[in-house]
Write an enzyme that holds these catalytic residues in place. Sequence first.
Site, PDB file in Angstrom:
ATOM      1  N   ASP A 116       0.905  -1.234  -0.040  1.00 21.90           N
ATOM      2  CA  ASP A 116      -0.071  -0.005  -0.042  1.00 21.90           C
ATOM      3  C   ASP A 116       1.008   1.225   0.117  1.00 21.90           C
ATOM      4  OD1 ASP A 116      -2.383   1.801   0.245  1.00 21.90           O
ATOM      5  OD2 ASP A 116      -3.352  -0.234   0.992  1.00 21.90           O
ATOM      6  N   HIS A 146      -2.293   3.216  -4.810  1.00 28.40           N
ATOM      7  CA  HIS A 146      -2.055   2.626  -3.599  1.00 28.40           C
ATOM      8  C   HIS A 146      -0.489   2.053  -3.680  1.00 28.40           C
ATOM      9  CE1 HIS A 146      -5.367   3.743  -1.368  1.00 28.40           C
ATOM     10  NE2 HIS A 146      -6.055   3.223  -1.971  1.00 28.40           N
ATOM     11  N   GLU A 185      -9.093   3.082  -6.242  1.00 29.79           N
ATOM     12  CA  GLU A 185      -8.724   4.367  -5.900  1.00 29.79           C
ATOM     13  C   GLU A 185      -7.363   5.051  -6.335  1.00 29.79           C
ATOM     14  OE1 GLU A 185     -10.678   4.622  -1.295  1.00 29.79           O
ATOM     15  OE2 GLU A 185      -8.695   3.641  -1.459  1.00 29.79           O
TER      16      GLU A 185
END
Length: 367
Positions: free
Chosen positions: A28, A100, A164
Amino acid sequence: FSPIGEVKRFIDILALHKLNVFHWHLTDDQGWRIEIRRYPALTQTGSVRRGTVVGDHRTSSEYTDEPYGGYYTQDEIREVVAYAAERGIMVIPEIEMPGHAVAALAAYPWLGCAGGPYEVMRTWGVSEDVLCIGKESTLGFLKDVLTEVLELFPSEYIHIGGDEAGKQAWKSCPKCRRRMADEELKNEDELQSYLICRVEKFLNGHGRKLLGWDEIMEGGLAPNATVMVWRGEEGGVRAVKAGHRVVMTPGKFCYLDSYQDAPQFQPEASGGYLPLANVYSYDPVSPAFTEEEAKLIYGVQGNLWAEYIPTDEHYEYMAYPRLLAIAEVAWSEPANKSYPDFRGRVCREIGWLRDRGYHPFPLEQEL
Ligand code: ACM
Ligand code: ZN
């Protein structure tokens, strides 16, 4: 980051409740947690952030100045995969792309559009720093990383993230623009799809299937992909109607990092309110499906993101007993479910967990 002893303790509880997949989120923005031999800086640099935001990341500008880090060696990964397999559990690794990925960018800035410098993130949320899809070297990197991942994880599915991703950088990156022109991609969503399709081809070529968050539907879904639906349930309906397999984990029912009781009396958590009864009430199979379509609902998953979970004790508090409701949602016919009956059994189970040193939420104190 939890050491493998704690990961195994978690797997014990999964096994006990017939939760047969452990989805392991290993990379991440705030840390890269898996050793990749070909790219040592992923863990040397990417596994450590120099501090961590204090409190609500949306409003806080306070940071600790204490480094936070940790990663699993390949031997440790093998140990966990074997431990899980002995208990009937498949471990699915997640390697996030193209978003990420700031920890990877911090280690290898050439992976990004702007070339950096980047820093392992100290706060939570969504970053505009993402992998550059214009460069073949990014694809080469991903294939190299996945090659080692495939050696460690025998799972049929490999999770490639896809959620995202900030798409601003691609708009002004000459290499990404060039890629879009060459491949006749109409927009940044299609550029992301281009990446996912290439990675899918690689995985399929190695006998594996691609699994990704529902954003992989934007810009066109890779032909054989399985979709992990986290935003709204309608994403699951769309994917199933298009003939794709789906894992349901909508935030409204399955995000175990949400508050499980009145927030003013709970330790700080990610937003949202999700008490045990709401998890239990979930039915992952939409009434909009035919019997054939319903077969494409491959499963249901509980998510336990750890931004607001600083200790192992704390994640146990968030996971138990709500994870037990996920198990019953997964395995029970809706017509056979009864919340009062379940709650009674859960209260006994909480005693059992406590006797074994776990730290479940004390349901008997629920407001
Ligand atoms: C997600 O919660 N970003 C999948
Ligand atoms: Zn780029």
